[in-house]
Scaffold this motif. Sequence first.
Motif, short mmCIF file in Angstrom:
data_model
loop_
_atom_site.label_atom_id
_atom_site.label_comp_id
_atom_site.label_asym_id
_atom_site.label_seq_id
_atom_site.Cartn_x
_atom_site.Cartn_y
_atom_site.Cartn_z
N GLY A 24 6.58 -7.02 14.31
CA GLY A 24 7.46 -5.97 14.80
C GLY A 24 8.16 -5.18 13.71
N ILE A 25 7.74 -5.35 12.46
CA ILE A 25 8.36 -4.60 11.35
C ILE A 25 7.91 -3.14 11.48
CG2 ILE A 25 8.58 -4.42 8.85
CD1 ILE A 25 9.73 -7.01 10.19
N THR A 26 8.82 -2.22 11.27
CA THR A 26 8.50 -0.80 11.47
C THR A 26 7.41 -0.35 10.51
OG1 THR A 26 10.15 -0.02 9.88
CG2 THR A 26 10.88 -0.30 12.18
N ASP A 27 6.66 0.65 10.93
CA ASP A 27 5.62 1.24 10.08
C ASP A 27 6.23 1.78 8.80
OD1 ASP A 27 3.74 0.62 11.99
OD2 ASP A 27 3.69 2.64 12.85
N ASP A 28 7.44 2.35 8.90
CA ASP A 28 8.13 2.89 7.73
C ASP A 28 8.39 1.79 6.70
OD1 ASP A 28 9.66 5.01 6.28
OD2 ASP A 28 11.35 3.66 6.71
N ASP A 29 8.90 0.65 7.15
CA ASP A 29 9.17 -0.45 6.22
C ASP A 29 7.88 -1.03 5.64
OD1 ASP A 29 11.92 -0.44 6.02
OD2 ASP A 29 12.21 -1.75 7.73
N CYS A 30 6.84 -1.12 6.46
CA CYS A 30 5.54 -1.60 5.94
C CYS A 30 5.04 -0.66 4.86
CB CYS A 30 4.53 -1.71 7.07
SG CYS A 30 4.84 -3.09 8.20
N GLY A 31 5.17 0.64 5.08
CA GLY A 31 4.76 1.62 4.08
C GLY A 31 5.57 1.53 2.80
N ARG A 32 6.87 1.32 2.94
CA ARG A 32 7.74 1.18 1.76
C ARG A 32 7.36 -0.05 0.94
NH1 ARG A 32 12.47 4.19 1.61
NH2 ARG A 32 12.65 5.65 3.31
N LEU A 33 7.09 -1.15 1.63
CA LEU A 33 6.69 -2.37 0.94
C LEU A 33 5.34 -2.18 0.23
CD1 LEU A 33 7.86 -4.92 3.60
CD2 LEU A 33 8.64 -4.86 1.22
N ARG A 34 4.41 -1.48 0.87
CA ARG A 34 3.11 -1.21 0.24
C ARG A 34 3.30 -0.37 -1.02
NH1 ARG A 34 1.03 -0.90 5.49
NH2 ARG A 34 1.54 1.30 5.65
N GLN A 35 4.17 0.63 -0.96
CA GLN A 35 4.41 1.48 -2.13
C GLN A 35 5.03 0.68 -3.28
OE1 GLN A 35 2.43 4.46 -1.38
NE2 GLN A 35 3.90 4.96 -2.93
N ALA A 36 6.05 -0.11 -2.97
CA ALA A 36 6.71 -0.92 -4.01
C ALA A 36 5.72 -1.90 -4.62
CB ALA A 36 7.92 -1.65 -3.42
N PHE A 37 4.92 -2.56 -3.76
CA PHE A 37 3.91 -3.50 -4.23
C PHE A 37 2.89 -2.79 -5.12
CE2 PHE A 37 -0.24 -5.51 -3.84
CZ PHE A 37 0.05 -6.82 -4.20
N GLY A 38 2.43 -1.62 -4.70
CA GLY A 38 1.46 -0.86 -5.48
C GLY A 38 1.98 -0.49 -6.86
N GLU A 39 3.23 -0.09 -6.94
CA GLU A 39 3.83 0.25 -8.23
C GLU A 39 3.95 -0.98 -9.12
OE1 GLU A 39 4.37 3.16 -9.58
OE2 GLU A 39 3.73 4.18 -7.76
N ALA A 40 4.36 -2.10 -8.54
CA ALA A 40 4.47 -3.34 -9.32
C ALA A 40 3.11 -3.77 -9.84
CB ALA A 40 5.11 -4.44 -8.47
N LEU A 41 2.09 -3.66 -8.99
CA LEU A 41 0.74 -4.04 -9.39
C LEU A 41 0.21 -3.11 -10.47
CD1 LEU A 41 -1.67 -5.90 -9.01
CD2 LEU A 41 -2.45 -4.39 -7.17
N ALA A 42 0.45 -1.81 -10.32
CA ALA A 42 0.01 -0.86 -11.35
C ALA A 42 0.66 -1.18 -12.69
CB ALA A 42 0.35 0.57 -10.92
N ASN A 43 1.96 -1.49 -12.68
CA ASN A 43 2.64 -1.85 -13.92
C ASN A 43 2.09 -3.14 -14.51
OD1 ASN A 43 4.27 0.39 -13.94
ND2 ASN A 43 6.11 -0.67 -13.27
N ALA A 44 1.82 -4.13 -13.66
CA ALA A 44 1.28 -5.41 -14.14
C ALA A 44 -0.09 -5.21 -14.76
CB ALA A 44 1.23 -6.43 -13.01
N LEU A 45 -0.92 -4.38 -14.15
CA LEU A 45 -2.24 -4.09 -14.71
C LEU A 45 -2.13 -3.31 -16.01
CD1 LEU A 45 -4.26 -3.14 -11.52
CD2 LEU A 45 -4.80 -5.00 -13.10
N TYR A 46 -1.36 -2.24 -15.96
CA TYR A 46 -1.29 -1.32 -17.09
C TYR A 46 -0.60 -1.93 -18.31
CZ TYR A 46 -0.87 3.10 -19.55
OH TYR A 46 -0.96 4.10 -20.48
N HIS A 47 0.51 -2.61 -18.06
CA HIS A 47 1.31 -3.13 -19.17
C HIS A 47 1.05 -4.61 -19.45
CE1 HIS A 47 3.67 0.51 -19.44
NE2 HIS A 47 3.83 0.47 -18.14
N GLY A 48 0.81 -5.40 -18.41
CA GLY A 48 0.74 -6.84 -18.59
C GLY A 48 -0.65 -7.42 -18.73
N SER A 49 -1.67 -6.62 -18.47
CA SER A 49 -3.02 -7.17 -18.49
C SER A 49 -3.90 -6.59 -19.58
CB SER A 49 -3.70 -6.93 -17.12
OG SER A 49 -3.00 -7.62 -16.13
N ARG A 50 -3.33 -5.77 -20.42
CA ARG A 50 -4.17 -5.18 -21.47
C ARG A 50 -4.38 -6.19 -22.59
NH1 ARG A 50 0.75 -1.53 -23.10
NH2 ARG A 50 1.60 -2.94 -24.62
#
Length: 166
Positions: free
Chosen positions: A6-32
């Motif tokens: 029952g979590i709103t679509d808006d909150d699901c989208g916000r969590l996806r965005q935050a997760f995507g940014e964290a993952l991009a940073n982990a790949l770009y900065h932490g996995s090189r």
Amino acid sequence: MLQAQGITDDDCGRLRQAFGEALANALYHGSRRNGVPLGCDADGSRIFDPTLLDPEKQIHVCVRLEELFAQNAEAPNARVQIEMEDEGPGFDPTTVPDASEASNREKPEGRGLLLMRYFSSHVEHQNGGRCVILSRKPRRRVDIVPAAQEAPLMPEAPASPREPRG
């Protein structure tokens, strides 16, 4: 899974965005690969080159759904927490330029952190900047079902018949 709770679509989208940014940073900065500098175009835009990644480095992700499964939709401590840790060199988040300031808007540094803060209720860095914890207190979607027609508490007075004018 969150939408099923029952979590709103808006909150699901916000969590996806935050997760995507964290993952991009982990790949770009932490996995090189160690010692490999970050690549940039002539205009300062970052270049992501997968050949610069170290295949031995891992990114660990843990998602916690706290009190989301409680029967009480208004559980005061309900939250989604995403913890992501990479094996990179880490960083001090206080040294990253604040991308919300006008003087830093054109700089490539800090945009991911800004977006994580925007889309999360709380952002915390641990383990020398190698671990980021994103939290969000989600809202639940309330399905609006037409309520059964209830009789009014006090019946309305009948309309008085109009007398013909004559």
